[in-house]
Structure formats: C-alpha cells, structure tokens
Design a protein around this motif. Structure first.
Motif, PDB file in Angstrom:
ATOM      1  N   GLN A  92       0.869  -1.135   0.055  1.00  0.00           N
ATOM      2  CA  GLN A  92      -0.004  -0.049  -0.058  1.00  0.00           C
ATOM      3  C   GLN A  92       0.768   1.229   0.019  1.00  0.00           C
ATOM      4  O   GLN A  92       2.021   1.416   0.852  1.00  0.00           O
ATOM      5  CB  GLN A  92      -0.942  -0.063   1.171  1.00  0.00           C
ATOM      6  CG  GLN A  92      -1.869   1.141   1.412  1.00  0.00           C
ATOM      7  CD  GLN A  92      -2.898   0.969   2.488  1.00  0.00           C
ATOM      8  OE1 GLN A  92      -2.782   0.244   3.316  1.00  0.00           O
ATOM      9  NE2 GLN A  92      -3.839   1.994   2.570  1.00  0.00           N
ATOM     10  N   SER A  93       0.554   2.191  -0.589  1.00  0.00           N
ATOM     11  CA  SER A  93       1.218   3.504  -0.851  1.00  0.00           C
ATOM     12  C   SER A  93       2.557   3.465  -1.759  1.00  0.00           C
ATOM     13  O   SER A  93       3.053   4.437  -2.020  1.00  0.00           O
ATOM     14  CB  SER A  93       1.412   3.985   0.223  1.00  0.00           C
ATOM     15  OG  SER A  93       2.348   3.748   1.086  1.00  0.00           O
ATOM     16  N   CYS A  94       2.919   2.137  -2.029  1.00  0.00           N
ATOM     17  CA  CYS A  94       4.064   2.155  -2.912  1.00  0.00           C
ATOM     18  C   CYS A  94       3.874   1.782  -4.409  1.00  0.00           C
ATOM     19  O   CYS A  94       2.537   1.835  -4.764  1.00  0.00           O
ATOM     20  CB  CYS A  94       4.922   0.861  -2.585  1.00  0.00           C
ATOM     21  SG  CYS A  94       5.502   0.778  -0.917  1.00  0.00           S
ATOM     22  N   CYS A 142       9.168   2.734  -2.880  1.00  0.00           N
ATOM     23  CA  CYS A 142       8.273   2.949  -1.597  1.00  0.00           C
ATOM     24  C   CYS A 142       9.268   4.221  -0.914  1.00  0.00           C
ATOM     25  O   CYS A 142       9.196   4.203   0.476  1.00  0.00           O
ATOM     26  CB  CYS A 142       8.291   1.959  -0.651  1.00  0.00           C
ATOM     27  SG  CYS A 142       7.444   0.521  -1.213  1.00  0.00           S
ATOM     28  N   SER A 143       9.943   4.913  -1.845  1.00  0.00           N
ATOM     29  CA  SER A 143      10.354   6.203  -1.336  1.00  0.00           C
ATOM     30  C   SER A 143       9.828   7.154  -0.639  1.00  0.00           C
ATOM     31  O   SER A 143       8.593   7.543  -1.444  1.00  0.00           O
ATOM     32  CB  SER A 143      11.445   6.651  -2.565  1.00  0.00           C
ATOM     33  OG  SER A 143      12.194   5.774  -2.987  1.00  0.00           O
ATOM     34  N   LYS A 156      13.212   0.099  -3.346  1.00  0.00           N
ATOM     35  CA  LYS A 156      13.537   1.370  -2.551  1.00  0.00           C
ATOM     36  C   LYS A 156      12.658   1.492  -1.513  1.00  0.00           C
ATOM     37  O   LYS A 156      11.481   1.843  -1.455  1.00  0.00           O
ATOM     38  CB  LYS A 156      13.694   2.184  -3.619  1.00  0.00           C
ATOM     39  CG  LYS A 156      14.570   2.148  -4.894  1.00  0.00           C
ATOM     40  CD  LYS A 156      14.591   3.422  -5.767  1.00  0.00           C
ATOM     41  CE  LYS A 156      15.075   4.787  -4.931  1.00  0.00           C
ATOM     42  NZ  LYS A 156      16.535   4.745  -4.476  1.00  0.00           N
ATOM     43  N   LEU A 157      13.338   1.779  -0.177  1.00  0.00           N
ATOM     44  CA  LEU A 157      12.521   1.994   0.966  1.00  0.00           C
ATOM     45  C   LEU A 157      13.115   3.315   1.841  1.00  0.00           C
ATOM     46  O   LEU A 157      13.025   3.480   2.864  1.00  0.00           O
ATOM     47  CB  LEU A 157      12.617   0.922   2.008  1.00  0.00           C
ATOM     48  CG  LEU A 157      11.868  -0.445   1.560  1.00  0.00           C
ATOM     49  CD1 LEU A 157      12.142  -1.577   2.362  1.00  0.00           C
ATOM     50  CD2 LEU A 157      10.218  -0.158   1.760  1.00  0.00           C
ATOM     51  N   ASP A 158      13.922   4.045   0.806  1.00  0.00           N
ATOM     52  CA  ASP A 158      14.547   5.243   1.375  1.00  0.00           C
ATOM     53  C   ASP A 158      13.867   6.208   1.777  1.00  0.00           C
ATOM     54  O   ASP A 158      12.364   6.493   1.412  1.00  0.00           O
ATOM     55  CB  ASP A 158      15.585   5.791   0.356  1.00  0.00           C
ATOM     56  CG  ASP A 158      14.987   5.925  -1.013  1.00  0.00           C
ATOM     57  OD1 ASP A 158      14.437   5.127  -1.548  1.00  0.00           O
ATOM     58  OD2 ASP A 158      15.174   6.929  -1.268  1.00  0.00           O
TER      59      ASP A 158
END
Length: 260
Positions: free
Chosen positions: A38-40, A53-54, A73-75
């Motif tokens: 969700q939101s990515c 998912c930045s 990408k979770l930055d």
C-alpha cells in the motif's frame, strides 16, 4: 442427423466455455508482482520488478513486497528496525535501498534469504551505532554504511574486516563515539590504517577489569580473616577475665594456658 447436430453443438459449447475460462484467467487474475504494498509503486521492466516506496512515511518493512522483486527502494522513510527474516521471501532481490531512515537496530538474521543474489545494500544516513557481524558477513553485496553515528570498537572493526564496503563511501564511516576518546570524529578506516586495533584495546580493558575484580575479592578475604582472628582473640580475653572474676572457683592453670 439430430444426434449429430446436438453432439456438434455440445462440442462447440465446450470449446467456447474453455476459451472463456482461458481469457478469464488472463484478464481476471493479476500477475504476482501487482500485489504491491500500500502506498508504494511497482513497475516491471523486461521482467525486472521494481518496488518503489521512497518517502512514504513507512515505519516498518512492508510484509507484502512481491516475491519476484529485483529492486526495492525503502529510502527516506521512518523505519527504525530491520527484524529477522524481513526479506527472506525475496529470492530475486538484487538492490535494496534503506538509506535516510531512522534505523537503530538490525537483527542478526535481518538479511537471511537474500545473501546470494543481493548486489547492493544501502544503509547510509541512519542512526546505526553498532551492527551484529552475523547480519552482514554472508552477503556478497556492496554495502554503504556511511553517515551513521558509529561507536568504534572491536565488533565494528570485525564487521569492516568481513564485509564488502562501497569504496566511494568508505571514508564517510566516522566514529561518533569510541572506546578511546582520541578517535572520536575521525574516519574509522583512517584510524585502522594508523595501526589501531580495537580488539586489542578491548582485551586489555577486559584484563584490567578482571584484575581489579580479583584484587577486590582478595582484599575482602584478607579483611575477613583478620577480623575473624581479632574477634576470637577478644572473645578469649573476655572469657579469661570472666574466669578470673569468679570468687568461689579456682581456675586451673591448664585452662588459663589453653585459653592463652
């Protein structure tokens, strides 16, 4: 004739039903990678699934990252911890960006399951002071550890000996705190290149602490023995004076000699 017509009609209907089922499977069931967190945002370029998912205000690692993700990408989020097996199901993962978060703790098995294929791991610009060696030693990835508030001591030195660091950022691994005050604020690589061995410092500190502890116990034992002897002497003296003070009893010389 009627039977042939009915048989032909049945065959046509069966084929039509099979065709409809086939197209339904294609159109109604989405591909696996579309199960995006969700939101990515998830994209597919020539079979390489990227999960973006930045800057999504995430405070933990999403649990529904597609299994065939290659780039994640979770930055720039608010993630504080990487728990055990956080990426275990991502067998195709090659690049993982966890930079610019608030990560303070990384569990020992945080990257279990991605060791073979992972090529790049970015942990820069977080709040990491220490990291267990077991979390990184099996990775073949190029790792960025720069711009974290590192505590420079033996375990961090062992991590640097074991892992493959990104050469472009290695000089940005700085000691914010250290077992020795003179190394604070200096690049860790520079300190190690000067011949410093934090593991030797740690061993010497441990030896000194053990010596002090043993000396303390020895002092306590000696003090107790001295007290015990003096206390018994005092009791013996009082007992002798008591025997002498008895008017009706004559104290045998043997008793006095024994007490003394």
């Amino acid at each position: 004739m009627i039977r042939m017509f009915l048989a032909h009609a049945a065959t046509s209907l069966a084929r039509l039903s099979s065709t409809r089922v086939f197209f339904c499977l294609l159109l109604c069931i989405p591909p696996a990678w579309t199960a995006c967190p969700q939101s990515c945002q998830c994209t597919d370029h020539s079979g390489a699934v990227a999960v973006l998912c930045s800057s999504k205000h995430l405070d933990e690692i999403p649990k529904d990252i597609p299994k065939d993700a290659v780039f994640v990408k979770l930055d720039a989020n608010k993630i504080t911890q990487i728990p055990n097996n956080a990426f275990k199901h991502l067998n195709h993962l090659e690049e993982l960006d966890l930079s610019r978060n608030a990560i303070e703790k990384i569990d020992m098995a945080a990257f279990r399951g991605v060791a073979d294929g992972l090529r790049t791991l970015d942990l820069s610009n977080n709040l990491i002071q220490s990291i267990p060696k077991e979390a990184l030693v099996k990775l073949n990835a190029k790792i960025r550890l720069s711009n974290n508030p590192w505590h420079c001591e033996c375990s961090l030195q062992e991590v640097l000996w074991e892992v493959k660091l990104d050469p472009e950022s290695v000089n940005e691994i700085t000691c914010q705190t250290s077992v020795r005050e003179e190394y604070v604020g200096k690049p860790l690589i520079q300190v190690l290149d000067s011949g410093v061995n934090f593991c030797n410092i740690h061993q010497k500190t441990t030896d000194v602490a053990m010596f002090i502890t043993m000396f303390g116990w020895f002092t306590m034992v000696i003090t107790y023995v001295v007290y015990y002897v003096r206390h018994n002497q005092e009791d013996a003296r009082k007992h002798l004076e008591y025997l002498k003070s008895l008017p009706s009893t004559q104290v045998p010389k043997e008793t006095i000699t024994t007490v003394l």
